[in-house]
Design a protein around this motif. Sequence first.
Motif, short mmCIF file in Angstrom:
data_model
loop_
_atom_site.label_atom_id
_atom_site.label_comp_id
_atom_site.label_asym_id
_atom_site.label_seq_id
_atom_site.Cartn_x
_atom_site.Cartn_y
_atom_site.Cartn_z
N LEU A 30 -0.46 -1.28 -2.94
CA LEU A 30 -1.70 -0.89 -2.29
C LEU A 30 -2.38 0.24 -3.06
N PRO A 31 -3.70 0.28 -3.09
CA PRO A 31 -4.37 1.45 -3.66
C PRO A 31 -4.01 2.70 -2.87
N GLY A 32 -3.97 3.85 -3.54
CA GLY A 32 -3.58 5.09 -2.88
C GLY A 32 -4.45 5.42 -1.68
N GLY A 33 -3.81 5.83 -0.58
CA GLY A 33 -4.53 6.21 0.62
C GLY A 33 -4.86 5.06 1.56
N THR A 34 -4.52 3.83 1.20
CA THR A 34 -4.88 2.67 2.03
C THR A 34 -4.22 2.72 3.40
N ALA A 35 -2.90 2.92 3.42
CA ALA A 35 -2.18 2.93 4.70
C ALA A 35 -2.56 4.13 5.55
N LEU A 36 -2.65 5.33 4.93
CA LEU A 36 -2.96 6.53 5.69
C LEU A 36 -4.40 6.55 6.20
N ARG A 37 -5.27 5.78 5.58
CA ARG A 37 -6.65 5.67 6.06
C ARG A 37 -6.84 4.46 7.00
N GLY A 38 -5.76 3.67 7.18
CA GLY A 38 -5.84 2.52 8.09
C GLY A 38 -6.66 1.36 7.55
N ARG A 39 -6.78 1.25 6.22
CA ARG A 39 -7.58 0.18 5.63
C ARG A 39 -6.75 -1.08 5.46
N ASN A 40 -7.43 -2.20 5.30
CA ASN A 40 -6.73 -3.47 5.10
C ASN A 40 -6.31 -3.62 3.65
N CYS A 41 -5.30 -4.46 3.43
CA CYS A 41 -4.85 -4.76 2.07
C CYS A 41 -5.98 -5.46 1.32
N PRO A 42 -6.36 -4.98 0.13
CA PRO A 42 -7.46 -5.62 -0.60
C PRO A 42 -7.11 -7.01 -1.13
N ARG A 43 -5.83 -7.37 -1.14
CA ARG A 43 -5.42 -8.67 -1.68
C ARG A 43 -5.35 -9.76 -0.61
N CYS A 44 -4.66 -9.44 0.49
CA CYS A 44 -4.47 -10.46 1.53
C CYS A 44 -5.24 -10.17 2.81
N GLY A 45 -5.84 -8.98 2.94
CA GLY A 45 -6.61 -8.64 4.12
C GLY A 45 -5.79 -8.20 5.31
N GLU A 46 -4.46 -8.04 5.15
CA GLU A 46 -3.61 -7.62 6.25
C GLU A 46 -3.90 -6.17 6.64
N ALA A 47 -3.97 -5.92 7.96
CA ALA A 47 -4.17 -4.56 8.45
C ALA A 47 -2.93 -3.73 8.15
N THR A 48 -3.12 -2.51 7.67
CA THR A 48 -1.98 -1.66 7.34
C THR A 48 -1.55 -0.87 8.57
N LEU A 49 -2.22 0.22 8.87
CA LEU A 49 -1.89 1.05 10.04
C LEU A 49 -3.20 1.42 10.73
N PRO A 50 -3.75 0.50 11.54
CA PRO A 50 -5.07 0.75 12.13
C PRO A 50 -5.09 1.86 13.16
N SER A 51 -3.95 2.14 13.83
CA SER A 51 -3.96 3.17 14.88
C SER A 51 -3.49 4.51 14.33
N THR A 52 -3.99 5.58 14.96
CA THR A 52 -3.60 6.94 14.56
C THR A 52 -2.12 7.18 14.79
#
Length: 236
Positions: A30-52
């Motif tokens: 994942l690109p840096g900061g993706t999970a901590l910002r709650g963004r989706n995976c740029p490759r498959c579109g899977e949600a990482t961590l949408p909730s705080t």
Amino acid sequence: MTSSSPLAVREEHELALLLSGRCRRCAERLPGGTALRGRNCPRCGEATLPSTTDRMVLHELQGSQSAVRLWLAVAAVTAGALVASWFPLINSVLLAGALVWIRFTIVKPGLRLLTPRRRIVTRWTLRLATGCFLALSIIVLELLTLVPGAGALVKTVVSAIEVAVAGVATRRYLSWQVGREGRGEPVALWEMALLVFWAAALLAVVAGMVTVVLWILGKLGLLQGQVLGVMPEGRP
């Protein structure tokens, strides 16, 4: 009972992937900061961590994982120092090895969670600060070599304390940056200015470390013996 166990194992596996900077579904980097910002995976579109709450759990897991690795380093240095504290420079080598261990097992995994700009600032802040700490620690350890009352036990305790201090400071700074990343806070200008201070401090401390080590080797007769050993014998 049987239905919740596979679910727990799956969640644990997905969190382990996110901790290593990979997507929880496709396992791609994942690109840096993706999970901590709650963004989706740029490759498959899977949600990482949408909730705080999920992002806070990731933050806590990163901290607990690094704590275990830190105390392993403290235990290893303590055991090694008990065996070899009587000889100059051995404790300093053990300390340097422990800091390398902290770099690759604590700092590097944590940096994967950060965005590129914050990752660069965090990496170089830790590198320069660790260099200053290592140089100062070597000065303290080698000066203890010349103190009659400072035997192997004293140098072992000092070595363990130095590794613990370095590791705890590293963990807290990295955890602080991971927390700021999760809250979406930008990198401050004073953080970049701090790099200049650490660079200047490192140059000054390293110069002092080299001076102290050479002076101690001269006091112990090791440096003089080496120089005399390579000089050609004089003619009668």
